[in-house]
Write an enzyme that holds these catalytic residues in place. Structure first.
Site, short mmCIF file in Angstrom:
data_model
loop_
_atom_site.label_atom_id
_atom_site.label_comp_id
_atom_site.label_asym_id
_atom_site.label_seq_id
_atom_site.Cartn_x
_atom_site.Cartn_y
_atom_site.Cartn_z
N GLY A 113 0.84 -1.18 0.00
CA GLY A 113 0.00 0.00 0.00
C GLY A 113 0.88 1.24 0.00
CB CYS A 114 0.41 4.62 -1.41
SG CYS A 114 -1.24 5.00 -0.83
CG HIS A 115 -1.11 6.24 3.33
ND1 HIS A 115 -0.79 7.57 3.37
CD2 HIS A 115 -2.36 6.17 2.80
CE1 HIS A 115 -1.80 8.29 2.90
NE2 HIS A 115 -2.75 7.46 2.54
CB ALA A 116 1.47 0.24 4.08
CG PHE A 277 6.77 7.17 -1.86
CD1 PHE A 277 5.60 6.50 -2.16
CD2 PHE A 277 7.05 7.43 -0.52
CE1 PHE A 277 4.71 6.11 -1.17
CE2 PHE A 277 6.17 7.03 0.49
CZ PHE A 277 5.00 6.38 0.17
#
Length: 307
Positions: A113-116, A277
């Site tokens: 996942g992006c945040h993760a 990112f």
């Protein structure tokens, strides 16, 4: 030539993957006609015909897609949340210790996942090296562009006469039940989920994840953390870079790119860990293509934007 299929190519992640892969001459992109995009038998045929299939679907649809695959040689890279902590699936973050070889030989890869991904990149090395204890309780703030919310949110932010409240950053996931929390805990080797405050703001893409720590909860100091990051991230698409934009850190600095930087700021008393990112790049489609490249024995950055 490897055959690649994108199941769910109409969403933001699927479109970005398709955009990246359509420019490549080393793969054959399998594409369903629009009228068959939701036809189960047509999807099943493509899934089994492919060497690599990307699942860019809601969780339930991703589980269904996996059930349609009979070919044991088909590599599945799932960008949904469905399999990120599931048994039998490899987490697709090759920069983590030992993960690259697992990805290389796996047929079932769960894309981060992006945040993760930004949180794990900051915390996992420090837990591995003993600077952070697994039982630490952390807080995380993560700032993202509105493209991370998918087509509906993109339309809201880009609409004429939109709600003026969208002009300012908005914190969400207030009940502390965000779908990324299980992987943030498991892949960071933590015993507790962090207090997590994701924030969406009025810019298209780019992500900035921050974690604050103090002297009393770490073993070592700021220079020890820098040394760990510089040693840990010596291959792949993550690197150490603590440069700023005139003393500011912009969350959109990596928009359009597929790499990530981690950095440390502050002093030995109060330290801020930050990763930057693109939520659609290393936070989604770029990571997925990186994993595909590894499975196909290609350089990890093939077809990706890293500068």
């Amino acid at each position: 030539m490897a055959k690649v299929f994108i199941d769910g190519s109409a969403g933001t992640t699927g479109l970005r993957i398709r955009e990246r892969l359509s420019e490549r001459k080393d793969i054959e992109l399998l594409i369903l006609p629009e009228e068959l995009r939701k036809d189960i038998s047509a999807r099943a045929e493509m899934l089994n015909k492919s060497d690599v299939s990307f699942l860019c679907l809601p969780d339930a649809a991703a589980v269904e897609a996996v059930s349609l695959i009979d070919d044991p040689d088909t590599v599945v890279i799932d960008t949904s949340t469905a399999h990120r902590t599931a048994d039998g699936w490899i987490y697709g973050m090759p920069e983590l210790t030992g993960q690259r070889e697992l990805i290389r030989t796996s047929k079932r890869i769960a894309n981060p996942g992006c945040h993760a991904g930004g949180f794990i990149a900051l915390v996992r090395p420090l837990v591995e090296k003993g600077i952070l204890s697994p039982d630490i309780r952390l807080s995380c703030f993560s700032l993202t562009g509105y493209s991370g919310g998918g087509k509906k949110m993109i339309a809201e932010y880009e609409a004429d006469g939109r709600d003026p409240l969208l002009d300012a950053p908005r914190i969400y996931a207030l009940p502390q039940a965000h779908k990324h929390l299980p992987e943030m805990k498991k892949l960071s080797l933590l015993e507790h989920e962090p207090v997590f405050s994701p924030i969406v703001a009025s810019y298209y893409s780019g992500m900035e994840v921050s974690v604050g720590v103090t002297r009393d909860v770490i073993s070592g100091g700021i220079e020890d953390i820098k040394a760990v990051y510089k040693e840990y991230y010596n291959s792949g698409l993550i690197r150490y870079d603590d440069s700023t934009e005139g003393g500011f850190i912009s969350a959109s600095a990596f928009s359009g790119r597929d790499d990530m930087c981690v950095a440390v700021y502050g002093n030995d008393d109060r330290i801020t860990l930050i990763s930057r990112f693109d939520n659609l790049g290393k936070g989604a489609s770029g990571a997925a293509i990186q994993n595909m490249n590894i499975c196909l024995g290609l350089p990890e950055d093939t077809g990706l934007v890293t500068a």
